[in-house]
Scaffold this motif. Structure first.
Motif, PDB file in Angstrom:
ATOM      1  N   VAL A 158       0.856  -1.192   0.000  1.00  0.00           N
ATOM      2  CA  VAL A 158       0.000   0.000   0.000  1.00  0.00           C
ATOM      3  C   VAL A 158       0.888   1.237   0.000  1.00  0.00           C
ATOM      4  O   VAL A 158       1.594   1.515   0.965  1.00  0.00           O
ATOM      5  N   THR A 159       0.837   1.987  -1.090  1.00  0.00           N
ATOM      6  CA  THR A 159       1.710   3.147  -1.240  1.00  0.00           C
ATOM      7  C   THR A 159       1.098   4.437  -0.708  1.00  0.00           C
ATOM      8  O   THR A 159       1.770   5.472  -0.684  1.00  0.00           O
ATOM      9  N   ASP A 160      -0.160   4.386  -0.290  1.00  0.00           N
ATOM     10  CA  ASP A 160      -0.809   5.547   0.320  1.00  0.00           C
ATOM     11  C   ASP A 160      -0.201   5.750   1.708  1.00  0.00           C
ATOM     12  O   ASP A 160      -0.316   4.885   2.582  1.00  0.00           O
ATOM     13  N   THR A 161       0.464   6.865   1.919  1.00  0.00           N
ATOM     14  CA  THR A 161       1.170   7.101   3.183  1.00  0.00           C
ATOM     15  C   THR A 161       0.341   7.870   4.212  1.00  0.00           C
ATOM     16  O   THR A 161       0.865   8.270   5.248  1.00  0.00           O
ATOM     17  N   THR A 165      -6.251   7.310   5.152  1.00  0.00           N
ATOM     18  CA  THR A 165      -6.800   6.660   3.955  1.00  0.00           C
ATOM     19  C   THR A 165      -6.087   5.373   3.538  1.00  0.00           C
ATOM     20  O   THR A 165      -6.548   4.688   2.637  1.00  0.00           O
ATOM     21  N   ALA A 166      -4.986   5.028   4.197  1.00  0.00           N
ATOM     22  CA  ALA A 166      -4.216   3.846   3.787  1.00  0.00           C
ATOM     23  C   ALA A 166      -5.022   2.558   3.907  1.00  0.00           C
ATOM     24  O   ALA A 166      -4.899   1.657   3.074  1.00  0.00           O
ATOM     25  N   TRP A 195       1.409   1.539  10.088  1.00  0.00           N
ATOM     26  CA  TRP A 195       0.747   0.935  11.247  1.00  0.00           C
ATOM     27  C   TRP A 195      -0.725   0.642  11.008  1.00  0.00           C
ATOM     28  O   TRP A 195      -1.206  -0.443  11.387  1.00  0.00           O
ATOM     29  N   PRO A 196      -1.491   1.535  10.369  1.00  0.00           N
ATOM     30  CA  PRO A 196      -2.886   1.175  10.077  1.00  0.00           C
ATOM     31  C   PRO A 196      -3.004  -0.078   9.211  1.00  0.00           C
ATOM     32  O   PRO A 196      -3.881  -0.915   9.447  1.00  0.00           O
TER      33      PRO A 196
END
Length: 242
Positions: A158-161, A165-166, A195-196
């Motif tokens: 998952v590239t959403d940092t 929203t990750a 972490w999420p």
């Protein structure tokens, strides 16, 4: 299964805790495995601290880590380490001269030449971790790949940092992967999303990873002192969400 990712493409500018030399990588791996990591992912570094696919760089890195741990050890084949696809393929094929091969290597499926790199690794007897990044066409490419059923596992990256929203990005990525050719999935995030996404992996019962490649920070925002500290916290966070 929790994998430790020792360093990634990070360098000296990311702090002294990031292991950059074979000896320090071996020590960091040993402490991380003692903390509970069951697999190691590492980016071998040239003397100037850059990621390298050269067998002359891989050999001492693998030797140093395997001298300290008995768990599987894998490396990267990321395009940033060798941007030209044909040169990257030649580098991977040159691993045949290594005294001992890595147990596995990650291949980013959205990168040009991924199929050829994966095929070369399989021919060498090296397990393939299929890196499927969110926000790319990697999942679509992997879905029609004849090599899909032959990979060791799928790395759902998952590239959403964003911490906000990750998790949604992770759900979308997993949905896009579908059956993933029936291969095991390791789900992980990066930076603010690390972490999420790890906690989501715990709720879903998926393998995951943590380490200084993915984040330099603990869940409370404090700077991590080591990969071992991240692994200890990662197992606690993962288990609390089961």
């Amino acid at each position: 299964m929790l994998q430790v990712c020792l360093n990634g493409p990070r360098g000296s500018g990311d702090g002294a805790v990031v292991p950059l030399t074979p000896e320090v990588m071996g020590e960091s791996a040993a402490w991380a495995v003692a903390a509970g990591a069951m697999d190691v992912h590492v980016h071998p570094k040239s003397p100037c601290g850059e990621d390298s696919l050269s067998p002359k760089v891989l050999a001492p890195t693998l030797e140093a880590i395997r001298g300290r741990v008995s768990v599987p050890v894998g490396v990267t084949t990321g395009a940033w380490a060798e941007p030209e696809p044909e040169a990257r393929l030649a580098r991977v094929r040159s691993w045949a001269q290594l005294p001992a091969l890595p147990d596995h290597a990650s291949v980013n499926w959205h990168e040009e030449g991924a199929e050829e790199i994966a095929a070369a690794l399989i021919e060498l007897g090296v397990g393939v971790e299929a890196g499927i990044w969110s926000g790319t066409d990697g999942a679509a490419r992997f879905a029609v790949s004849p090599l899909g059923p032959r990979v060791l596992r799928v790395l759902a990256e998952v590239t959403d940092t964003s911490a906000d929203t990750a998790e949604d990005a992770a759900h979308a990525l997993l949905s896009g992967l579908g059956s993933a050719h029936g291969r095991p999935v390791l789900l992980h995030g990066e930076d603010g999303g690390a972490w999420p996404v790890l906690r989501l992996a715990g709720r879903l019962g998926l393998a995951t990873r943590i380490g200084l490649e993915d984040t330099l920070l603990l869940p409370d925002g404090q700077r991590a002192a080591s990969n071992a500290q991240l692994v200890t916290e990662g197992l606690a966070q993962y288990g609390s969400r089961r």
